[in-house]
Scaffold this active site. Structure first.
Site, PDB file in Angstrom:
ATOM      1  N   TYR A  40      22.792  20.471 113.888  1.00  0.00           N
ATOM      2  CA  TYR A  40      21.559  19.687 113.689  1.00  0.00           C
ATOM      3  C   TYR A  40      21.611  18.208 114.035  1.00  0.00           C
ATOM      4  O   TYR A  40      21.143  17.667 114.777  1.00  0.00           O
ATOM      5  CB  TYR A  40      20.721  19.900 112.770  1.00  0.00           C
ATOM      6  N   SER A  75      14.789  12.925 116.217  1.00  0.00           N
ATOM      7  CA  SER A  75      14.064  14.203 116.090  1.00  0.00           C
ATOM      8  C   SER A  75      13.207  14.444 117.367  1.00  0.00           C
ATOM      9  O   SER A  75      12.553  15.338 117.519  1.00  0.00           O
ATOM     10  CB  SER A  75      12.920  14.006 115.042  1.00  0.00           C
TER      11      SER A  75
HETATM   12  N1  GLN Z   1      18.338  12.898 111.723  1.00  0.00           N
HETATM   13  C1  GLN Z   1      17.364  12.827 111.032  1.00  0.00           C
HETATM   14  C2  GLN Z   1      16.877  13.369 109.646  1.00  0.00           C
HETATM   15  O1  GLN Z   1      17.366  14.691 109.766  1.00  0.00           O
HETATM   16  C3  GLN Z   1      15.964  13.157 112.016  1.00  0.00           C
HETATM   17  C4  GLN Z   1      14.527  12.541 111.463  1.00  0.00           C
HETATM   18  C5  GLN Z   1      13.576  12.246 112.438  1.00  0.00           C
HETATM   19  O2  GLN Z   1      13.911  11.567 113.580  1.00  0.00           O
HETATM   20  N2  GLN Z   1      12.378  12.242 111.925  1.00  0.00           N
HETATM   21  O3  GLN Z   1      16.646  12.967 108.799  1.00  0.00           O
END
Ligand code: GLN
Length: 322
Positions: free
Chosen positions: A208, A82
């Site tokens: 994403y 994220s």
């Molecule tokens: N790829 C992770 C998700 O979508 C990213 C979440 C995060 O780093 N907080 O759950």
């Protein structure tokens, strides 16, 4: 008047930084905070992250005067997850002088988990902020309107700002995360149902997840984030206006650590953004950008040892926005 005093303060802090033995301090932080045992957890839906050794620990500081300090595993690539959301937001604001994005996503702390569904339903498909998953899906959709492969566009941005050809999309990790992306797909379908997604739910989630699967080192991330400490000025020129850079910092402070944003602000006093790969990017406006990495997470999905190390570093250097 206030602005003048603040500028002088930051200059003093930058000068103090140049005179201070930051290298030995970072070595000391690594010695004190590298985990000796397997505490915390890793996300169950991303198999790739479970394989990373629990005792990895790296830290890097890139200063506005051009120095880079590093210690521990600062040159080992990890999954940015994220932390990507900071950069996709910057890219979205870059191409959106009229601020169209802000009619689709708010700027309020969510007080809920990063992948929570409940709030999105109650609030009619308008995510609380761009750093929870629902908000990042809207940002991704917004970017995909201009460039269908927004993840590739993000990779180009990161490569340019890090000044390194190291960053890459771990396509294998992305495919395996996609198989466990039921929640993100549910969020995307909610957004679509409320009319807040233009592309298909599947294509937005796929893109994403590829953004989250970009691999970078602490040094590369600290360098890539430096424009936020330099009022929007990047390596190769201006990326954002000073106001937009300030605004991203504000959203990092209030929303960057999800429902632990208050606790992180209390302990560290700096704008930060975490990822479930165990990385945290932190900005000291006018002074430096810091990236710490330690894979095991607390219950809110933020790096356990990484947060402790940043609290320690902020106490010992006096770096804080307060
Ligand atoms: N790829 C992770 C998700 O979508 C990213 C979440 C995060 O780093 N907080 O759950």
């Amino acid at each position: 008047m206030g602005g003048i005093i603040k500028t002088a303060d930051w200059q003093e802090m930058t000068t103090a930084l140049e005179a201070s033995p930051l290298g030995p301090l970072l070595n000391n932080i690594v010695r004190s905070h590298r985990p000796l045992q397997k505490a915390g957890s890793v996300p169950a839906n991303i198999p790739f992250l479970a394989e990373v050794p629990f005792d990895k620990f790296g830290i890097a500081v890139a200063t506005t005067s051009g120095q880079v300090y590093r210690s521990g595993d600062a040159d080992v690539p990890f999954s940015i997850q994220s932390i990507s959301k900071v950069f996709t937001l910057a890219m979205a604001l870059q191409g959106d002088p009229a601020g169209r994005l802000w009619s689709r996503v708010l700027r309020e702390p969510s007080g809920t988990a990063f992948n929570s569904l409940v709030q999105l339903e109650v609030e009619h498909g308008v995510p609380r902020n761009p750093f929870i998953n629902a908000g990042a899906l809207v940002v991704t959709d917004h970017l995909m309107e201009g460039t269908p492969d927004a993840a590739k566009q993000l990779l180009r941005f990161l490569t340019a700002e890090a000044g390194s050809s190291g960053p890459f999309i771990n396509e294998e990790a992305a495919s395996s995360e996609l198989l466990g992306s039921n929640r993100n797909l549910a969020l995307a379908h909610f957004l679509k149902d409320f009319g807040n997604l233009k592309q298909t739910a599947q294509s937005v989630v796929q893109n994403y997840v590829r953004q989250c699967s970009i691999m970078m080192t602490c040094v590369e991330l600290a360098q890539a984030g430096l424009f936020l400490a330099r009022e929007g000025r990047g390596r190769l020129g201006r990326i954002l206006s000073p106001s937009d850079a300030k605004r991203i910092g504000s959203i990092m402070l209030t929303c960057g650590m999800y429902d632990a944003a208050g606790e992180f602000a209390y302990r560290v006093g700096l704008p930060g953004k975490s990822g479930v790969g165990g990385g945290i990017l932190v900005i000291v406006p006018g002074v430096c950008s810091i990236c710490v990495w330690s894979p095991r997470l607390d219950a809110k999905g933020n790096s356990l040892a990484g947060t402790a190390a940043l609290a320690d570093l902020s106490d010992r250097t006096g770096w804080s926005v307060f």
